[in-house]
Design an enzyme around this catalytic site. Structure first.
Site, mmCIF file in Angstrom:
data_model
loop_
_atom_site.group_PDB
_atom_site.id
_atom_site.type_symbol
_atom_site.label_atom_id
_atom_site.label_comp_id
_atom_site.label_asym_id
_atom_site.label_seq_id
_atom_site.Cartn_x
_atom_site.Cartn_y
_atom_site.Cartn_z
ATOM 1 N N ASN A 1 0.847 -1.193 0.000
ATOM 2 C CA ASN A 1 0.000 0.000 0.000
ATOM 3 C C ASN A 1 0.883 1.244 0.000
ATOM 4 O OD1 ASN A 1 -2.875 0.970 0.349
ATOM 5 N ND2 ASN A 1 -1.784 2.162 1.902
ATOM 6 N N TYR B 1 0.596 10.242 4.293
ATOM 7 C CA TYR B 1 0.280 10.598 5.676
ATOM 8 C C TYR B 1 1.331 11.582 6.167
ATOM 9 C CZ TYR B 1 -1.205 5.726 4.884
ATOM 10 O OH TYR B 1 -1.686 4.559 4.335
ATOM 11 N N ARG B 2 0.921 12.509 7.003
ATOM 12 C CA ARG B 2 1.900 13.409 7.588
ATOM 13 C C ARG B 2 2.755 12.643 8.604
ATOM 14 N NH1 ARG B 2 -2.671 15.866 11.152
ATOM 15 N NH2 ARG B 2 -2.152 15.049 13.206
ATOM 16 N N GLU C 1 -2.130 1.235 -5.345
ATOM 17 C CA GLU C 1 -1.773 2.578 -5.814
ATOM 18 C C GLU C 1 -0.696 2.490 -6.901
ATOM 19 O OE1 GLU C 1 -1.943 1.813 -2.535
ATOM 20 O OE2 GLU C 1 -3.599 3.079 -1.838
ATOM 21 N N ASP D 1 -4.463 21.769 10.146
ATOM 22 C CA ASP D 1 -4.890 20.722 9.219
ATOM 23 C C ASP D 1 -5.791 21.225 8.092
ATOM 24 O OD1 ASP D 1 -4.996 18.019 8.385
ATOM 25 O OD2 ASP D 1 -4.859 17.413 10.480
HETATM 26 C C1 LIG Z 1 -1.859 16.792 1.917
HETATM 27 C C2 LIG Z 1 -2.511 15.558 2.466
HETATM 28 C C3 LIG Z 1 -2.221 15.121 3.752
HETATM 29 C C4 LIG Z 1 -2.796 13.970 4.281
HETATM 30 N N1 LIG Z 1 -2.463 13.565 5.535
HETATM 31 C C5 LIG Z 1 -2.951 12.406 6.028
HETATM 32 C C6 LIG Z 1 -2.545 11.920 7.296
HETATM 33 O O1 LIG Z 1 -1.755 12.539 8.015
HETATM 34 N N2 LIG Z 1 -3.046 10.734 7.720
HETATM 35 C C7 LIG Z 1 -3.918 10.001 6.962
HETATM 36 O O2 LIG Z 1 -4.300 8.908 7.382
HETATM 37 N N3 LIG Z 1 -4.354 10.458 5.757
HETATM 38 C C8 LIG Z 1 -3.878 11.626 5.273
HETATM 39 N N4 LIG Z 1 -4.290 12.082 4.046
HETATM 40 C C9 LIG Z 1 -5.347 11.353 3.321
HETATM 41 C C10 LIG Z 1 -4.848 10.061 2.694
HETATM 42 O O3 LIG Z 1 -3.698 10.284 1.929
HETATM 43 C C11 LIG Z 1 -5.928 9.460 1.801
HETATM 44 O O4 LIG Z 1 -7.094 9.265 2.557
HETATM 45 C C12 LIG Z 1 -5.513 8.131 1.166
HETATM 46 O O5 LIG Z 1 -6.548 7.680 0.312
HETATM 47 C C13 LIG Z 1 -5.221 7.059 2.175
HETATM 48 O O6 LIG Z 1 -4.749 5.921 1.490
HETATM 49 P P1 LIG Z 1 -4.771 4.459 2.111
HETATM 50 O O7 LIG Z 1 -6.204 4.077 2.372
HETATM 51 O O8 LIG Z 1 -4.122 3.611 1.079
HETATM 52 O O9 LIG Z 1 -3.994 4.480 3.396
HETATM 53 C C14 LIG Z 1 -3.716 13.237 3.507
HETATM 54 C C15 LIG Z 1 -4.023 13.681 2.218
HETATM 55 C C16 LIG Z 1 -3.436 14.822 1.688
HETATM 56 C C17 LIG Z 1 -3.787 15.263 0.292
HETATM 57 MN MN LIG Z 2 -4.647 2.025 -0.292
#
Ligand SMILES: Cc1cc2nc3c(=O)[nH]c(=O)nc-3n(C[C@H](O)[C@H](O)[C@H](O)COP(=O)(O)O)c2cc1C
Ligand SMILES: [Mn+2]
Length: 489
Positions: free
Chosen positions: A177, A181-182, A240, A289
């Protein structure tokens, strides 16, 4: 085909979409304040290349994805007439091809599936060497303070990495995956791993037991298609890496990490390798945020860094999130366009949808609908509350199919004029985004659906006559257009 981050920056520069800041600028608040102001300019301003972050030798880039044009360049559709919608067109075609066609033999079917035949080309490819490992820092050389990590808002708990792609692997299925995430920088060798409850990165860490280390690699840059995909609401089974391969038409080249078995995009700018002990938590935040508020401090896993690798002339990508609109509005806009055909697989009656930036992408969804039976608008609301990450939507507005959900004046007109509040508002409860602060319970709260359609169908059960919309006959409109000059207007 390499389409790495620096190639992307060159494309932006030739398109007049990149501004170089040669003055020395402080990553502590100053860079964030500049990017916030620029990204709020009409259309999203320009991408910013900070050549001299104060105290660092590495340049930093912000707002690279922050306009429709830059997003189109990032996803390789800048020359397509329908821009980001051309990706939706490709997906629609793919879905059509994937549907079984009656009356065709096996070979006929294969011959008619030119896109499906390409699937193999979209898979990631393993390579032996990658420019992301030109320079390798291990042992005492591992110092996160070598990266120009920004503190964007004054009350942030510390500096945060904001555009790092976290690569993890599901222990049970082996699926990899990639999520954005920050990551809070606690010190030179530890980060906060902020994969939220509902996201695949968190799901993966829950698969490891107390004593096990979950390997994590955080890559920066590489093909902008993958950075976009790391933000996109793909279901857990849809990789992805594969989706980025589909977007760019070829598989992403991956190289094995130095200290673990994960693979990372070979042409990344920087890679942080490390591991998470899923049960070792530390207080992370607060963080200014995308909700427009500071999200509250909370416990998240610690990511221990074992190696940092990079290219010789690496640049550091970063973003700022805060009061919308900002750079992430354009990543979200791409998702709105690209995911429409996927949502229409479940809800074919939806004509179009809009997730306004001001709603932070979780708070407001407007959909247009061809209403066919009693309760149809309510069915669509329920389906949205039950689908992927769009389930977080606090407010779902349904308008008729002839209404453009992007035209906010039109949408407000229909909400205020067509809605009888007690009749047309549907309240329910369900999961909320972890960052939502309005509910007094964590990640759970109420939702409202607003049926702003006309109640002019027999099945609407409206007891009086529904009035007609005001429209001039077509020939009158043509006539006044033709005579416009004569009127002296
Ligand atoms: C700038 C930005 C910052 C983000 N920060 C976070 C974060 O800190 N934690 C988080 O879980 N998702 C964060 N997201 C949202 C995830 O990237 C998004 O929900 C993604 O689909 C998660 O993918 P996953 O389900 O494969 O983990 C952020 C998105 C953006 C555009
Ligand atoms: Mn995913």
């Amino acid at each position: 085909m390499s389409h790495d981050f620096q190639t992307f920056l060159h494309q932006l520069e030739s398109a007049g979409e990149l501004h170089r800041v040669s003055a020395e600028v402080d990553p502590y608040l100053e860079m964030g304040a500049i990017a916030d102001r620029v990204s709020k300019q009409p259309g999203g301003g320009k991408a910013l290349l900070f050549e001299k972050p104060k105290g660092y030798s590495m340049p930093a880039v912000m707002n690279a994805y922050g306009s429709i044009k830059r997003m189109a360049i990032a996803l390789g559709v800048e020359k397509e007439e329908r821009g980001l919608d051309s990706i939706a067109d490709r997906i629609e075609k793919l879905i059509q091809e994937a549907m079984p066609k009656p009356g065709l033999g096996f070979f006929d079917k294969l011959a008619k599936l030119p896109m499906l035949a390409e699937v193999g080309n979209w898979m990631p490819k393993s390579v032996r060497k990658g420019s992301c490992q030109e320079s390798v820092l291990q042992g005492t050389e591992v110092q996160l303070s070598k990266l120009p990590v920004l503190t964007t808002w004054p009350e942030d708990g510390g500096p945060f990495i904001t555009l790092g792609l976290s690569h993890t692997r599901n222990k049970a299925t082996g699926h990899r995956n990639v999520g954005l995430y920050r990551l809070q920088v606690f010190d030179d060798r530890t980060l906060g791993f902020h994969a939220q409850l509902h996201h695949d990165g968190a799901r993966n860490r829950h698969g490891y037991d107390d004593t096990e280390k979950m390997p994590v690699a955080v890559s920066f840059g590489g093909d902008p298609n993958l950075t976009y995909c790391a933000t996109a609401p793909l279901p857990p089974f849809l990789s992805e890496l594969m989706f980025a391969g589909f977007l760019r038409g070829s598989g992403i080249e991956m190289v094995k990490c130095i200290t673990n078995d994960l693979e990372v995009p070979a042409d990344s700018e920087i890679v942080i390798e490390g591991y998470v002990n899923p049960r070792e938590l530390r207080n992370e935040g607060p963080f200014g945020d995308h909700t427009g508020y500071y999200s509250l401090a909370d416990d998240y896993p610690v990511l221990h860094v074992e190696a940092i690798t990079m290219r010789k002339n690496a640049v550091y990508p970063a973003t700022i999130v805060g009061r919308p609109p900002q750079e992430d509005a354009y990543l979200g806009l791409a998702t709105e366009r690209i995911f429409l055909p996927l949502l229409r697989m479940v809800l074919p009656e939806i004509r179009d949808m809009h997730l306004p930036a001001a709603g932070g992408f979780h708070n407001l969804v407007i959909v247009s609908l061809k209403k066919e039976y009693p309760g149809h608008a309510q069915k669509v609301m329920s389906a949205i509350w039950g689908t992927g990450q769009i389930m977080f939507s606090k407010c779902v507005v349904v308008v008729d199919e002839d209404i453009d959900p992007h035209d906010m004046n039109e949408v407000l007109f229909r909400i205020t004029s067509n809605v009888d509040p007690r009749r047309d508002m549907l309240f329910t409860d369900g999961p909320l985004d972890v960052l939502d602060h309005s509910s007094d319970r964590f990640a759970f709260g109420s939702k409202v659906g607003i049926d702003a359609t006309r109640k002019n169908k027999p099945f609407d059960g409206f007891k009086r006559e529904w009035p007609k919309d005001l429209v001039f006959p077509g020939e009158v409109l043509e006539k006044i257009t033709a005579r416009w000059k004569e009127y002296g207007l």
